[in-house]
Design an enzyme around this catalytic site. Structure first.
Site, PDB file in Angstrom:
ATOM      1  N   LYS A  90     -13.726  25.892   2.317  1.00  0.00           N
ATOM      2  CA  LYS A  90     -13.831  24.779   3.281  1.00  0.00           C
ATOM      3  C   LYS A  90     -13.374  25.404   4.855  1.00  0.00           C
ATOM      4  O   LYS A  90     -12.455  25.769   4.699  1.00  0.00           O
ATOM      5  CB  LYS A  90     -13.501  23.507   3.015  1.00  0.00           C
ATOM      6  CG  LYS A  90     -12.074  23.090   2.850  1.00  0.00           C
ATOM      7  CD  LYS A  90     -11.806  21.806   2.951  1.00  0.00           C
ATOM      8  CE  LYS A  90     -10.060  21.463   2.866  1.00  0.00           C
ATOM      9  NZ  LYS A  90      -9.820  20.192   3.053  1.00  0.00           N
ATOM     10  N   ALA A  91     -14.435  25.458   5.758  1.00  0.00           N
ATOM     11  CA  ALA A  91     -14.059  26.135   6.996  1.00  0.00           C
ATOM     12  C   ALA A  91     -14.230  25.269   8.142  1.00  0.00           C
ATOM     13  O   ALA A  91     -15.343  24.195   7.969  1.00  0.00           O
ATOM     14  CB  ALA A  91     -14.913  27.410   7.281  1.00  0.00           C
TER      15      ALA A  91
END
Length: 269
Positions: free
Chosen positions: A179-180
């Site tokens: 998750k960025a």
């Protein structure tokens, strides 16, 4: 339906070949996911989570694919979670590889999460991530990394290049999905997705000015090729978190426009 700038790299058929069956409890049949981050309680009582069981119940009612939670909340709200996917947050004062995987397997979790800080001169936690991924691989337990360049507070470090490098470093360390932060334009974030070796989910970050802004971020992320979103405050602090989840589901899984999805936020009572 929204047209992605990049081809979806792993379809449902390809997901079947993944060695970790637990991934199917996080990602839906279309290979996408709406995940509610409910791990803020690691710092104490958090807005929207004071009644943890009720909070989980409402989010599950909205149709969320998976919940990111501490072991304490997961235990307390096990009845409300039911068959919803569960990702255990392992962020801790001590390295988690030695206990985290076994704890997750015993509890029946579907994945683990660890935050890392590439570029931080004091501690990157990338070594811990490598150790965790190696141990998790022995048990078929997926790992989601959350790579934050340098730190949450060093906003100048959160450039497109740094976010892309951090995501790639996490994948190289063995993370199964990342998750960025959504950074830059849709086209620029598409580069972050393309350069990562594993699926990328966009994190929601700070509370957005309006719920519609949060929906727009999700739509932009999907257009850029992300496989979904991981939202915390933008879900749990919403007056109707169930409706916020339902709106995100329409965008991520249904390909709805922001305008169409926003109609779910305040339907007639």
């Amino acid at each position: 339906m929204t047209t992605s700038l990049t081809e979806t790299r792993q379809t449902t058929d390809e997901l079947v070949s993944w060695p970790r069956r637990r991934m199917h409890h996080v990602f839906a049949r279309d290979g996408r996911a709406v995940i509610a981050a409910m791990d803020a309680g690691i710092k104490g009582v958090a807005p929207g989570l004071a009644d943890g069981r009720a909070a989980v119940r409402r989010i599950v009612d909205g149709g969320v694919d998976a919940v990111l939670a501490t072991i304490g909340l997961a235990r307390a709200a096990a009845g409300e979670l039911g068959g919803t996917g569960l990702i255990l947050a392992l962020d801790s004062e001590i390295p988690s590889a030695g206990y985290g995987v076994e704890q997750a397997v015993r509890f029946g979790a579907d994945a683990l999460e660890l935050k890392v800080f590439p570029g931080n001169p004091q501690v990157t936690k990338l070594g811990e991530l490598r150790e965790l991924c190696a141990e998790a691989d022995r048990w078929g337990m997926p790992v989601m990394a959350e790579p934050i360049p340098v730190s949450f507070k060093d906003l100048q470090a959160h450039t497109v290049v740094n976010v892309a490098n951090a995501a790639r470093l996490s994948a190289e360390a063995g993370a199964d999905f990342v998750k960025a932060q959504f950074v830059g334009t849709v086209e620029e974030f598409a580069g972050v997705v393309e350069s990562c070796l594993v699926p990328v989910l966009a994190l929601g970050g700070p509370m957005k000015p309006t719920p519609r802004d949060a929906l727009q971020l999700a739509a932009d992320a999907i257009e850029a090729g992300a496989r979904g979103v991981v939202y915390g405050r933008n879900i749990v602090e919403n007056p109707r978190p169930d409706r916020m989840v339902a709106a995100l589901v329409e965008i991520v899984h249904g390909g709805a426009s922001v305008s169409a999805a926003a109609k779910l936020l305040n339907p007639p009572l």
